[in-house]
Structures are given as structure tokens and as C-alpha cells.
Design a protein around this motif. Structure first.
Motif: not given
Length: 104
Positions: A73-86
Motif C-alpha cells: 500500500x505504501x509503494x502504491x501511494x508513492x507510485x501515485x504521488x510520483x506519477x502525479x508529480x510527473x
């Protein structure tokens, strides 16, 4: 009389806890870190850790599956955060290019 009964109950719980392997160094309390849980699992070579209250009475259990789910769940949150930043960076770059083209 009441104190004697309370002491007997406490001793009974301690014996039961000992029987199932509950010791303070093998348990966690609510609010302890996930790192502590993982450390205990690794040290004891167990796939579960009991959550106990202040009287060492089990109130829950955390399994290795729970730990993996939390990590995922933490990895998925981080991936979502990075995708939004991109995505935001790409939009800003596009706007910047459009403004430069208008100037020319």
C-alpha cells in the motif's frame, strides 16, 4: 478477598500467556512501529506477532501477510504521488512551450 481474586486472575493470565509464548520481548503494543514488528518476526523466525494490552492480554495479531499488504500500500501511494508529480511537470512543460511559440 477482592485483591486475592485479582491476583489469582493475574497469575492465571500470566500462565496462559507463558503457555502460548507471550513474552514482552515477543509482543507489541498498539502504537509500536512496523519496524519493531518486522524485527520481532525476523528475530523469532515467526510469521506473526501478538498485539497485547498493558496487562499482556492479546488483543490482536499481525501476520507477515499484513506487513506485506502495508508495504504494498505504501509503494502504491508513492507510485501515485510520483506519477502525479510527473503529470504536473509535463503540463507545465507543455504550457511553457505554447507560450514560447506564441512569442515567436
Amino acid at each position: 478477598e477482592e485483591r486475592k481474586r485479582e491476583e489469582e486472575e493475574r497469575l492465571r493470565k500470566e500462565k496462559e500467556n507463558f503457555r502460548i509464548g507471550l513474552r514482552p520481548d515477543k509482543c507489541v503494543r498498539m502504537g509500536d512501529s512496523l519496524g519493531k514488528v518486522v524485527h520481532i518476526m525476523a528475530r523469532e523466525k515467526k510469521g506473526r506477532v501478538f498485539i497485547v494490552n498493558s496487562h499482556m492480554v492479546p488483543v490482536g495479531v499481525i501476520t507477515i501477510v499484513d506487513v506485506c499488504r502495508l508495504a504494498l500500500a505504501e509503494c502504491e501511494k508513492e507510485i501515485s504521488r510520483l506519477a502525479e508529480k510527473e503529470r504536473i511537470a509535463a503540463e507545465e512543460e507543455k504550457k511553457k512551450k505554447e507560450e514560447e511559440e506564441k512569442k515567436e
